[in-house]
Design a protein around this motif. Structure first.
Motif, PDB file in Angstrom:
ATOM      1  N   ASN A 119       0.773  -1.227   0.000  1.00  0.00           N
ATOM      2  CA  ASN A 119       0.000   0.000   0.000  1.00  0.00           C
ATOM      3  C   ASN A 119       0.809   1.284   0.000  1.00  0.00           C
ATOM      4  OD1 ASN A 119      -2.485  -1.429   0.168  1.00  0.00           O
ATOM      5  ND2 ASN A 119      -2.089  -1.799   2.341  1.00  0.00           N
ATOM      6  N   SER A 120       2.095   1.228   0.260  1.00  0.00           N
ATOM      7  CA  SER A 120       2.884   2.446   0.392  1.00  0.00           C
ATOM      8  C   SER A 120       3.898   2.558  -0.734  1.00  0.00           C
ATOM      9  CB  SER A 120       3.611   2.465   1.745  1.00  0.00           C
ATOM     10  OG  SER A 120       4.450   3.596   1.823  1.00  0.00           O
ATOM     11  N   LEU A 121       3.956   3.744  -1.333  1.00  0.00           N
ATOM     12  CA  LEU A 121       4.921   3.994  -2.395  1.00  0.00           C
ATOM     13  C   LEU A 121       6.258   4.482  -1.833  1.00  0.00           C
ATOM     14  CD1 LEU A 121       5.221   4.047  -5.497  1.00  0.00           C
ATOM     15  CD2 LEU A 121       4.373   6.404  -5.461  1.00  0.00           C
ATOM     16  N   PHE A 122       6.255   4.989  -0.602  1.00  0.00           N
ATOM     17  CA  PHE A 122       7.456   5.634  -0.076  1.00  0.00           C
ATOM     18  C   PHE A 122       8.653   4.701   0.065  1.00  0.00           C
ATOM     19  CE2 PHE A 122       4.034   8.487   1.337  1.00  0.00           C
ATOM     20  CZ  PHE A 122       4.487   9.659   0.763  1.00  0.00           C
ATOM     21  N   PRO A 123       8.496   3.440   0.523  1.00  0.00           N
ATOM     22  CA  PRO A 123       9.675   2.564   0.574  1.00  0.00           C
ATOM     23  C   PRO A 123      10.292   2.333  -0.805  1.00  0.00           C
ATOM     24  CG  PRO A 123       7.903   1.669   1.912  1.00  0.00           C
ATOM     25  CD  PRO A 123       7.315   2.797   1.119  1.00  0.00           C
ATOM     26  N   ILE A 124       9.443   2.268  -1.819  1.00  0.00           N
ATOM     27  CA  ILE A 124       9.954   2.076  -3.181  1.00  0.00           C
ATOM     28  C   ILE A 124      10.718   3.319  -3.629  1.00  0.00           C
ATOM     29  CG2 ILE A 124       9.274   1.724  -5.583  1.00  0.00           C
ATOM     30  CD1 ILE A 124       6.784   0.237  -4.415  1.00  0.00           C
ATOM     31  N   LEU A 125      10.163   4.490  -3.364  1.00  0.00           N
ATOM     32  CA  LEU A 125      10.826   5.733  -3.748  1.00  0.00           C
ATOM     33  C   LEU A 125      12.179   5.863  -3.048  1.00  0.00           C
ATOM     34  CD1 LEU A 125       7.825   8.243  -3.655  1.00  0.00           C
ATOM     35  CD2 LEU A 125       8.826   7.123  -5.649  1.00  0.00           C
ATOM     36  N   ARG A 126      12.226   5.482  -1.785  1.00  0.00           N
ATOM     37  CA  ARG A 126      13.473   5.586  -1.033  1.00  0.00           C
ATOM     38  C   ARG A 126      14.521   4.621  -1.585  1.00  0.00           C
ATOM     39  NH1 ARG A 126      11.360   5.052   3.485  1.00  0.00           N
ATOM     40  NH2 ARG A 126      11.668   2.815   3.819  1.00  0.00           N
ATOM     41  N   ARG A 127      14.105   3.382  -1.847  1.00  0.00           N
ATOM     42  CA  ARG A 127      15.047   2.373  -2.331  1.00  0.00           C
ATOM     43  C   ARG A 127      15.528   2.680  -3.746  1.00  0.00           C
ATOM     44  NH1 ARG A 127      11.853  -1.363  -1.832  1.00  0.00           N
ATOM     45  NH2 ARG A 127      11.440  -2.062  -3.950  1.00  0.00           N
TER      46      ARG A 127
END
Length: 450
Positions: free
Chosen positions: A248-256
């Motif tokens: 559900n979260s895009l932020f971990p993908i953006l960070r990685r």
């Protein structure tokens, strides 16, 4: 375990990593014929968008002369005016693409950017031309996130990569095609396209923008044949990633994936820099005719950048099989380094040298973009790809279109001086930018390996 209310399929990729395909929507996909029609229409829309966006680069000197503006002001029209609204509107429009009719969003975008191009055609001053370019940016901000989201729900997973790659190739072809089409339109205007009309006395650059903007409005009607597909919530993620990365979260993908997002944006910056100023380099330094530059350079860029994008997508798949999860990022880094000799060659002492170096540069830079975007899509669940692509294209325009053309103008004015010409400034901008990109990717690859 399935978290979407549908079913899950466990698989291993060829590198032996466990992958989960989760799917919630069981409605059948459109027929292959209809799906191919959709992607071809969107391919052509991308070419049309880049024609409206880039045709100004063929008209730099007559616009400067008529409106009495400087190279720096012209660079703002080529870059910042477009990028300002694209950057502001792109991310919200990406969220809309994940929630509302993507077909209707694209139709509205085409109409808006067509109106912006027509505003540029009648602009009496730098300020009004700037406003027109802002409107073009607003319309075009919706295309890529909406189109990629729509394509993802039109093609089943085993065909989706090629479909998305075809759309990206449309963007690649559009960069060269915009110059080719613009050069052809300029020839038609010179031959009397508007001779028997009330606008026959207008300056040629205004007539070119008019001839480009009017057909775009008609193209919006053709887009209505596309049917909005059923939204599907399938996703692919690696078993050892945090749950949020695949749910559900895009932020971990953006960070990685932040280094890859950044390098794709840098590629956009240098592509915009070279694309905006290469025609003027050939026209000013070597006295080539603008229409001839448009046709010849445009054709070479279509072949170079379009071919590079297709080859980059195919190589990215190969590297993923050969090198595992870092394969596409490693290819991206290798392509960054490979562009450097071509960038130096742009500062050639002959027109033929420039005409050789520019398409070679674009072919290699397309591999950077194709492998980088492919890596981002692999890391992003399907229902978040509209947002992920909106963020990527926001960065591409905010950094790329917003700063790329101006970076060349600033380098020419303050590093080399006006007497040096455009060649050294273009080469300097590309080499410095891609050297920094190579360092960022190398550090990211070392971190991922550890």
């Amino acid at each position: 375990m399935c978290h979407t209310g549908g079913c899950c399929i466990l698989r291993r990729n060829r590198a032996g990593r466990r992958m989960t395909l989760s799917t919630q929507t069981t409605a059948p996909y459109p027929s292959l014929a209809r799906a191919c029609t959709v992607v071809l229409i969107l391919f052509a829309t991308a070419v049309l968008a880049y024609t409206d966006r880039q045709v100004l680069s063929l008209l730099v000197d007559p616009i400067r002369h008529d409106l009495h503006i400087s190279d720096t002001q012209m660079s703002l029209l080529l870059g910042t005016a477009f990028a300002a609204i694209y950057g502001v509107a792109g991310v919200p429009l990406g969220f809309l693409a994940d929630r509302t009719s993507r077909r209707n969003l694209i139709v509205a975008g085409v109409l808006i950017w067509s109106v912006g191009t027509l505003m540029c055609a009648v602009a009496p001053s730098f300020a009004m031309l700037f406003v027109g370019r802002v409107v073009v940016g607003l319309g075009e901000a919706v295309l890529s996130p909406a189109a990629i989201s729509l394509i993802s729900d039109t093609f089943e997973p085993k065909r989706r990569g090629l479909a998305v790659g075809t759309f990206f190739t449309g963007i690649a072809v559009g960069i060269g095609g915009s110059i080719l089409i613009g050069g052809g339109v300029l020839d038609l205007v010179r031959d009397g396209l508007f001779a028997a009309t009330p606008v026959a006395h207008w300056a040629q650059w205004r007539l070119v923008l008019l001839a480009v903007g009017l057909p775009s409005m008609l193209w919006a009607l053709l887009l209505l044949v596309i049917k909005e597909p059923v939204r599907r919530h399938d996703q692919v993620f690696e078993e050892n990633l945090p749950p949020a990365a695949g749910q559900n979260s895009l932020f971990p993908i953006l960070r990685r994936m932040a280094p890859v997002f950044l390098v794709v944006a840098v590629a956009s910056m240098v592509d915009n820099a070279v694309g905006a100023w290469a025609p003027s380099l050939l026209i000013r330094q070597f006295g080539m005719d603008p229409a001839k530059v448009g046709v010849e350079l445009g054709l070479l860029l279509m072949l170079g950048y379009g071919g590079g994008m297709l080859a980059g997508g195919a190589l990215a798949d190969r590297f993923a099989i050969w090198r595992g999860r870092n394969g596409k990022i490693e290819l991206c880094c290798l392509a960054v380094v490979a562009t450097l000799p071509a960038a130096v060659m742009i500062n050639s002492h002959s027109a033929s040298g420039v005409m050789f170096a520019v398409p070679i540069y674009f072919a290699l830079s397309a591999v950077v973009t194709a492998s980088g975007l492919s890596a981002i899509l692999d890391a992003t669940p399907n229902r978040m790809r509209g947002r992920a692509m909106a963020i990527s294209f926001f960065l591409n325009v905010a950094i790329g279109a917003g700063f790329g053309p101006t970076a060349v103008a600033l380098a020419g004015d303050h590093v080399f001086g006006p007497g040096a010409g455009l060649g050294p400034a273009i080469s300097f901008t590309v080499v410095v930018s891609y050297l920094l990109a190579a360092l960022v990717l190398a550090a990211a690859i070392r971190t991922r390996r550890s």
